[in-house]
Design a protein around this motif. Structure first.
Motif, PDB file in Angstrom:
ATOM      1  N   ARG A  46       0.825  -1.212   0.000  1.00  0.00           N
ATOM      2  CA  ARG A  46       0.000   0.000   0.000  1.00  0.00           C
ATOM      3  C   ARG A  46       0.857   1.259   0.000  1.00  0.00           C
ATOM      4  O   ARG A  46       0.620   2.197  -0.752  1.00  0.00           O
TER       5      ARG A  46
ATOM      6  N   ASP B 161       2.626   1.994  -3.375  1.00  0.00           N
ATOM      7  CA  ASP B 161       1.715   2.595  -4.360  1.00  0.00           C
ATOM      8  C   ASP B 161       1.364   4.029  -3.983  1.00  0.00           C
ATOM      9  O   ASP B 161       1.453   4.956  -4.804  1.00  0.00           O
ATOM     10  N   ASP B 162       0.948   4.225  -2.745  1.00  0.00           N
ATOM     11  CA  ASP B 162       0.502   5.554  -2.324  1.00  0.00           C
ATOM     12  C   ASP B 162       1.668   6.531  -2.236  1.00  0.00           C
ATOM     13  O   ASP B 162       1.534   7.713  -2.564  1.00  0.00           O
TER      14      ASP B 162
ATOM     15  N   ASP C 209       2.629   7.673  -5.606  1.00  0.00           N
ATOM     16  CA  ASP C 209       1.565   8.576  -6.068  1.00  0.00           C
ATOM     17  C   ASP C 209       1.777   9.978  -5.487  1.00  0.00           C
ATOM     18  O   ASP C 209       1.705  10.985  -6.202  1.00  0.00           O
TER      19      ASP C 209
ATOM     20  N   ARG D  48       1.783  -8.791  -2.937  1.00  0.00           N
ATOM     21  CA  ARG D  48       0.327  -8.882  -3.138  1.00  0.00           C
ATOM     22  C   ARG D  48      -0.101 -10.340  -3.280  1.00  0.00           C
ATOM     23  O   ARG D  48      -1.179 -10.723  -2.823  1.00  0.00           O
TER      24      ARG D  48
END
Length: 422
Positions: free
Chosen positions: A356, A359-360, A363, A403
């Motif tokens: 998580r 990815d975040d 971003d 994942r």
């Protein structure tokens, strides 16, 4: 190193050195909140010239001196030897805070905590006591030559002595460490042996070849190990040349994977804070949208953008704090109590948290440019350091495999088998 680089590094080093005076005569923190605040002070010092130090690329000796002066190096050390006596859930938050100011130094501190804990992971009770007294009382900083993607170091058994030889392509923090964790395999066997040795010796030769996109101050270059001798008595976890394994021994991987996730979060938080400051002070409203605003801070899409990114990081922080509490509980519990199932469940949760924040975090580190404007892409602003740092280390091992671990658990109830990466 050029004369210009040397003088720049010296100037920054002198400034940081002076700032350590703030803790002379000041009592050490006595609780988690106090230590986190101390880490926040260190982060503020590091943030002031992180971009300049990143460009200079000097070995972070002054930065490690700052960590030592602040007391953060011995955060997990026993209080009877002058350590902070804190638990891993606090250590994870300290790593995060330091990384907010400088991702490279956050990584160094996180790796130090893991290697300093190596004795507890695999050693005997007598060895643990000896290592913790030595490391804590001398304020020692740890590095490690344990990269599983390379061939193992070769160990020759000479009876009472083990002799290590080989090469590792990564040795984070080794150049500026006091103690180094070695791992190798005894010739003609499958027996792995960990040992902690002084870094300053002829048999440990650093190539000084770390030259990557980000995390430039981690000294993660290669190292050659040549005829490093270790007494059998210092072979971690061995009694009469026999090792008795525990499930607890395998906590090194989930523990350091959560180290990764926390300094990723710290880097992302630093990016958002730096970008928000720039937007408040320098960004201009867009005058051609038909909904003209006087200031960038009134622009709806900028407010929406910061709201989205902050929401993601708050959610990531909550997950990381939760799994940090879970692994901290087992890391500080009696070693014999840990079961394979519990270890696997924690590893899965950490895998989810890491996926998580990767990815975040990426971003955030990318979208801050959209919220600050074209002028924020100037090298002098230095917003690129956050993306470079996060992008570089998040390639450590493939996130899709994390994942998959979570998917197997969610769908089939399966826990991952312990490996060097799970």
């Amino acid at each position: 190193m050029t004369d210009t680089t040397q003088s720049t590094s010296t100037a920054h080093g002198s400034a940081a050195h002076a700032l350590t005076d703030r803790w002379q005569g000041v009592a050490r923190p006595i609780d988690a909140a106090g230590w986190i605040d101390r880490a926040r002070q260190v982060a503020d010092i590091l943030a002031a010239d992180a971009v300049e130090r990143d460009r200079a690329g000097a070995a972070p000796r002054t930065e490690v001196g700052l960590l030592k002066a602040s007391g953060l190096v011995t955060l997990l050390g026993p209080t009877q030897h002058g350590g902070g006596g804190q638990t891993w859930d606090t250590a994870y938050r300290v790593i995060r805070e330091v990384a907010r100011g400088d991702g490279s130094i956050g990584q160094l501190l996180g790796y130090h905590y893991l290697w300093a804990w190596a004795a507890r992971l695999v050693a005997t009770e007598e060895q643990i006591s000896a290592v913790e007294e030595l490391a804590t009382s001398t304020n020692a900083f740890f590095g490690g030559a344990v990269n599983p993607r390379d061939a193992d170091l070769t160990i020759h058994d000479e009876g009472d002595t083990l002799v290590y030889n080989g090469r590792k392509s990564f040795s984070t923090g080794g150049v500026i460490s006091d103690l180094t964790v070695l791992e190798g395999v005894i010739e003609g066997s499958e027996t792995h042996v960990f040992a902690i040795v002084p870094t300053e010796q002829q048999g440990i030769r650093f190539a000084h070849d770390w030259d990557n996109l980000g995390q430039r101050l981690t000294e993660s270059g290669s190292v050659e190990i040549k005829d490093v001798r270790v007494d059998w008595a210092s072979a971690a976890g061995f009694v009469d040349k026999q090792f008795q394994p525990l499930v607890y021994n395998t906590l090194n991987v989930p523990a350091i994977q959560l180290v990764f996730a926390n300094f990723y979060l710290g880097i992302a938080q630093g990016a958002l804070e730096r970008a928000a400051a720039y937007t408040r002070e320098n960004s201009r409203a867009w005058p051609y949208g038909g909904d003209d605003k006087g200031r960038a801070t009134e622009e709806w899409y900028i407010l929406e953008g910061y709201g989205e990114l902050q929401s993601k990081l708050w959610a990531d922080e909550a997950l990381l704090d939760a799994v940090g509490a879970e692994i901290s509980e087992v890391l500080h519990a009696p070693r014999e109590q840990l079961t394979e199932r519990r270890r696997g469940e924690i590893a899965v949760r950490i895998a989810a948290a890491k996926a998580r924040i990767v990815d975040d975090g990426l971003d955030v580190a990318t979208k801050v440019f959209e919220l600050t404007g074209a002028r924020a892409s100037a090298s002098a602003v230095g917003l690129d350091i956050f993306w470079r740092n996060l992008r570089t280390h998040s390639l450590h091992d493939p996130v899709p495999y994390k994942r998959r671990e979570v998917g197997r658990y969610a769908l089939l109830g399966e826990i991952p088998e312990p490996t060097w990466y799970t």
